[in-house]
Motif scaffolding. Sequence first.
Motif, short mmCIF file in Angstrom:
data_model
loop_
_atom_site.label_atom_id
_atom_site.label_comp_id
_atom_site.label_asym_id
_atom_site.label_seq_id
_atom_site.Cartn_x
_atom_site.Cartn_y
_atom_site.Cartn_z
N ASN A 197 33.82 21.77 77.87
CA ASN A 197 34.83 22.70 78.40
C ASN A 197 35.47 23.50 77.27
O ASN A 197 35.64 24.72 77.37
CB ASN A 197 35.92 21.92 79.14
CG ASN A 197 35.53 21.56 80.55
OD1 ASN A 197 34.72 22.24 81.17
ND2 ASN A 197 36.08 20.48 81.07
N THR A 198 35.84 22.81 76.21
CA THR A 198 36.51 23.46 75.09
C THR A 198 35.60 24.50 74.43
O THR A 198 36.03 25.61 74.10
CB THR A 198 36.93 22.41 74.04
OG1 THR A 198 37.83 21.48 74.65
CG2 THR A 198 37.63 23.07 72.86
N MET A 199 34.33 24.14 74.26
CA MET A 199 33.40 25.06 73.61
C MET A 199 33.08 26.27 74.48
O MET A 199 32.91 27.38 73.99
CB MET A 199 32.12 24.32 73.23
CG MET A 199 32.35 23.26 72.16
SD MET A 199 30.83 22.61 71.45
CE MET A 199 30.26 24.01 70.50
N LYS B 208 33.81 31.94 75.37
CA LYS B 208 34.19 33.02 76.27
C LYS B 208 35.24 33.92 75.64
O LYS B 208 35.22 35.14 75.79
CB LYS B 208 34.72 32.43 77.58
CG LYS B 208 34.95 33.46 78.68
CD LYS B 208 35.38 32.78 79.97
CE LYS B 208 35.60 33.81 81.08
NZ LYS B 208 36.02 33.17 82.35
N GLU B 209 36.17 33.30 74.91
CA GLU B 209 37.24 34.07 74.27
C GLU B 209 36.74 34.83 73.05
O GLU B 209 37.31 35.83 72.66
CB GLU B 209 38.39 33.13 73.87
CG GLU B 209 39.13 32.55 75.07
CD GLU B 209 40.20 31.56 74.66
OE1 GLU B 209 40.22 31.17 73.47
OE2 GLU B 209 41.01 31.17 75.52
N GLY B 210 35.65 34.33 72.45
CA GLY B 210 35.08 34.99 71.28
C GLY B 210 35.89 34.75 70.03
O GLY B 210 36.98 34.16 70.07
N ASP B 211 35.37 35.21 68.90
CA ASP B 211 36.06 35.08 67.61
C ASP B 211 36.53 33.65 67.39
O ASP B 211 37.72 33.37 67.21
CB ASP B 211 37.25 36.05 67.55
CG ASP B 211 37.78 36.20 66.12
OD1 ASP B 211 37.00 35.94 65.18
OD2 ASP B 211 38.97 36.54 65.96
N ILE B 212 35.58 32.71 67.40
CA ILE B 212 35.89 31.29 67.29
C ILE B 212 36.31 30.92 65.86
O ILE B 212 35.61 31.24 64.90
CB ILE B 212 34.67 30.43 67.69
CG1 ILE B 212 34.25 30.75 69.12
CG2 ILE B 212 34.98 28.95 67.55
CD1 ILE B 212 32.96 30.08 69.53
#
Length: 202
Positions: A63-65, A70-74
């Motif tokens: 879930n976290t990954m 999805k949010e990008g720029d990890i």
Amino acid sequence: MKKIFITTFLLFSICFSVFAQRRFPDISPKDLPVELVDKLNINEDVEKKLNKAYVRLQEDVINTMIIAKKEGDINQEDLKVELNGYRQKHLKKVKDFMPDTAYTTYEEFIMLDRRERREYILVLKLKLTPDQKEKYDAIQASNEQVISKIKEQYKGDREAMRDALIPLKKQQFQMLAQVLTEEQMEILKASVPKRGNRQPID
């Protein structure tokens, strides 16, 4: 109202499953590797509880990954801290029902990174003799040093790095073939991830 909630939950679960498979192939939660369970030497009741907790840990990690992707720029460091938090929480939970000796071994396994856990299980599968283990470790250590240099040399160029690692992998297998039996080599070859296919997060 209850029916609406159940329907919504089922739809969310299906969407999550599809999205996860597209973004992260073959990462559905799995039970603990049988080789690790054998090493832990735990009874059936403890194994059942541990597998349930282990699957939940994987779900939290996945879930976290997915959200991070999805949010990008990890931010890898922040992500690592968050995932380690899940592992610590998981270990605290399972410690209550695990024998001390088994817990120590399990804690060591859980706190390894993904590649190290894969290697850990592989060694258990190979069932190396003491002499084989010494030679195997020496080959792997030498290989890791070369890999580190290649990664540093081709930093930022994944394609070039991959091409440089191919002959190294072949050389590694040739050296290991001098140490392992044919049966062990088959196990080793079967453990190599297929190109473009990610390993499960466990």
